[in-house]
Write a protein that holds these residues in place. Sequence first.
Motif, short mmCIF file in Angstrom:
data_model
loop_
_atom_site.label_atom_id
_atom_site.label_comp_id
_atom_site.label_asym_id
_atom_site.label_seq_id
_atom_site.Cartn_x
_atom_site.Cartn_y
_atom_site.Cartn_z
N LEU A 1 -12.50 -11.96 -56.53
CA LEU A 1 -11.51 -12.38 -55.53
C LEU A 1 -10.58 -11.25 -55.15
CD1 LEU A 1 -10.40 -15.96 -56.69
CD2 LEU A 1 -12.09 -15.35 -54.96
N VAL A 2 -10.23 -10.39 -56.10
CA VAL A 2 -9.27 -9.31 -55.84
C VAL A 2 -9.95 -7.95 -55.72
CG1 VAL A 2 -7.36 -10.55 -56.91
CG2 VAL A 2 -8.80 -9.07 -58.32
N LYS A 3 -11.27 -7.96 -55.51
CA LYS A 3 -11.99 -6.70 -55.37
C LYS A 3 -11.56 -6.00 -54.08
CE LYS A 3 -16.11 -6.62 -56.88
NZ LYS A 3 -17.55 -6.93 -57.07
N TYR B 1 -6.18 -3.89 -43.69
CA TYR B 1 -5.13 -3.43 -44.59
C TYR B 1 -5.06 -4.30 -45.84
CZ TYR B 1 -3.80 -1.55 -40.01
OH TYR B 1 -3.81 -0.95 -38.78
N THR B 2 -5.30 -5.60 -45.66
CA THR B 2 -5.27 -6.51 -46.81
C THR B 2 -6.42 -6.24 -47.75
OG1 THR B 2 -4.30 -8.19 -45.35
CG2 THR B 2 -5.13 -8.94 -47.47
N PHE B 3 -7.58 -5.90 -47.21
CA PHE B 3 -8.74 -5.59 -48.05
C PHE B 3 -8.45 -4.38 -48.94
CE2 PHE B 3 -13.39 -6.94 -47.39
CZ PHE B 3 -13.62 -6.94 -48.75
N ALA B 4 -7.65 -3.45 -48.45
CA ALA B 4 -7.33 -2.24 -49.21
C ALA B 4 -6.25 -2.47 -50.25
CB ALA B 4 -6.89 -1.13 -48.26
N THR B 5 -5.58 -3.61 -50.20
CA THR B 5 -4.44 -3.84 -51.11
C THR B 5 -4.56 -5.12 -51.94
OG1 THR B 5 -3.27 -4.85 -49.23
CG2 THR B 5 -2.79 -2.54 -49.72
N LEU B 6 -4.87 -6.24 -51.30
CA LEU B 6 -4.90 -7.53 -52.00
C LEU B 6 -6.30 -7.98 -52.38
CD1 LEU B 6 -2.26 -9.51 -49.89
CD2 LEU B 6 -1.92 -8.21 -51.99
N GLY B 7 -7.33 -7.35 -51.79
CA GLY B 7 -8.68 -7.66 -52.20
C GLY B 7 -9.43 -8.59 -51.25
N GLU B 8 -10.63 -9.00 -51.70
CA GLU B 8 -11.59 -9.70 -50.85
C GLU B 8 -11.08 -11.04 -50.33
OE1 GLU B 8 -15.80 -9.72 -52.11
OE2 GLU B 8 -15.67 -11.91 -51.98
N PHE B 9 -10.60 -11.90 -51.22
CA PHE B 9 -10.15 -13.23 -50.80
C PHE B 9 -8.96 -13.14 -49.86
CE2 PHE B 9 -7.40 -16.99 -51.59
CZ PHE B 9 -8.20 -17.93 -50.99
N GLY B 10 -7.99 -12.29 -50.21
CA GLY B 10 -6.83 -12.11 -49.34
C GLY B 10 -7.23 -11.62 -47.96
N ALA B 11 -8.21 -10.70 -47.92
CA ALA B 11 -8.66 -10.16 -46.64
C ALA B 11 -9.30 -11.26 -45.79
CB ALA B 11 -9.66 -9.03 -46.88
N TRP B 12 -10.15 -12.08 -46.41
CA TRP B 12 -10.78 -13.17 -45.67
C TRP B 12 -9.73 -14.11 -45.10
CZ3 TRP B 12 -14.31 -15.50 -42.97
CH2 TRP B 12 -14.24 -16.88 -42.81
N MET B 13 -8.74 -14.49 -45.90
CA MET B 13 -7.74 -15.44 -45.44
C MET B 13 -6.89 -14.86 -44.32
SD MET B 13 -8.35 -18.22 -46.94
CE MET B 13 -6.93 -19.11 -46.28
N VAL B 14 -6.59 -13.57 -44.40
CA VAL B 14 -5.84 -12.94 -43.31
C VAL B 14 -6.68 -12.90 -42.05
CG1 VAL B 14 -4.89 -10.74 -42.49
CG2 VAL B 14 -4.30 -11.57 -44.76
N GLY B 15 -7.97 -12.57 -42.18
CA GLY B 15 -8.86 -12.59 -41.02
C GLY B 15 -8.93 -13.97 -40.41
#
Length: 526
Positions: free
Chosen positions: A14-16, A109-123
């Motif tokens: 999730l945080v990768k 930017y979220t993928f580079a800091t918070l990881g995979e799950f955070g990036a998906w949710m921001v997208g």
Amino acid sequence: MKIKNIIFNFLCNLVKRKNPDELISQSQKAGLAKSLTAIDLIILGIGAIVGSGIFAVVGIAAAGGAQSPGAGPALVISMIVAAFACVFSALCYSEFAAMIPVAGGAYTYTFATLGEFGAWMVGWVLMLEYAIGFIAVACAWSNHFIQLLKGFSSFLPAWAANPPVWLVNDVKTATKILTDNGIDPATVLPTIGTIPFAINVPAIVIILITTLILVRGTKDSTKMAGIMVAVKLAVIGLFVFVGMFYVKPANWVPFAPNGVEGIFAGAFLIFFAYIGFDALATTAEETKNPQKDLPIGIIGSLLMTTVIYVSVALVLTGIYPTSGNVSAEFLKAPMAYVMSMVGQNWAAGLISIGSLAGLTSVLLVLELASTRILYAMSRDNFISRRFQVLHPKFKTPHVLTWTVAVICILGTLTLDLNVAAELCNFGTFTSFIIVCVAVLILRKTDPKRYRPFKVPFSPWFPLAGIVCCVFLMVMKFQEQSDSALLFPLWLLIGIVIYATYGYKKNRIIEENAAQNLEAEKTKIGV
């Protein structure tokens, strides 16, 4: 023990995170044409920001609506509050855009800091902002176009000046219009089987036109946006210049009829008028010198539009008293209405034309942002990689652009425009908060990375951006509006999609990559 390992691996996935260098390397292989300069970006930024907000939402923010109090003449303060909330986030966007010039904006930017799950949710949240915003603006464009046609009723045939209600609205709106006029919708609306049917033809036509322009490339889109920006800025300048002679200071009293509550409610609504500068970050891979040009484009467009908005608000509330009951026509098209009210019908007509130009430029940028974010998400296996296919001549993601167009055309059949505008705001606030948080995280986890542009007074400016956005969201949640209920539902749907598709897809790809690596090692005898 096995269950603990499964849970641990799940949480790690999730945080990768993706290394910024890996993101930049991927973008360099993508092949998107680099054609945008700082001037192009400022034009796109103004094109995205100055649109439906200043031509329509400004009236509701000043006078209030069914679910929120109006700011009255204190709309000027509401605009400054909204701009204040934006500027901190704009600085954070600028730092990221210069440091990681990759398509996707806040998602990347979220993928580079918070990881995979955070990036998906921001997208997923950004899709709420851009795609639904695109549908809402297309429907608003249709409304303004029909109003313009009515102004030529003496020259046009009746069917063109006053088209059937079911050809220019969605089903819900058409039903309400007919009911309000004492007409049984069942006697007017066509049906498919037993289901009533309506289609917003002007909205569909403008979606198709903007899609054709975008498929030809961002440079052509910028040229078109530049023409639209020139037209609408000329019209706004005309409104301010002509209107200033009809300003009555007495209309500014009481200045804040609904107090602080009205000012902040107005700030939340008028925030819709500022949506757009963040979309510039999604064009990073198509910018010639992103490290320098993106910060200039983002901050420059925000500052210029704030000056424009405050000027319009001062004149608008000075001509028309917004502290009491207002005309419904004022809420639909406030600038054109007040010009007609003071006898300047020629100016009102030009403002109607300018509003169409303004909305068209917004449509171009919102659809551009939608496709570029989905392009980045496709590259990360959250959606099919087939969407990465570029046009052989124009080097644009044409398959994805047409897919977005089709989805938005379907959306014009059912979308509630008022709820859509508020949902866009929730999506925007969420992405702004996450970008501010991401700047603080990357300052700690990767402090030595070269930053062509830095947010000044960190961590205070990013923290101020977080506080401003959270405060305005909380104020809106307290009103218990429809959008405040639908936004959590949108997030829940996003979680379900990630769990059932995105997460599994990434694990399958990782497993295949590991097997291929093992096969290569075996082949060479390692």
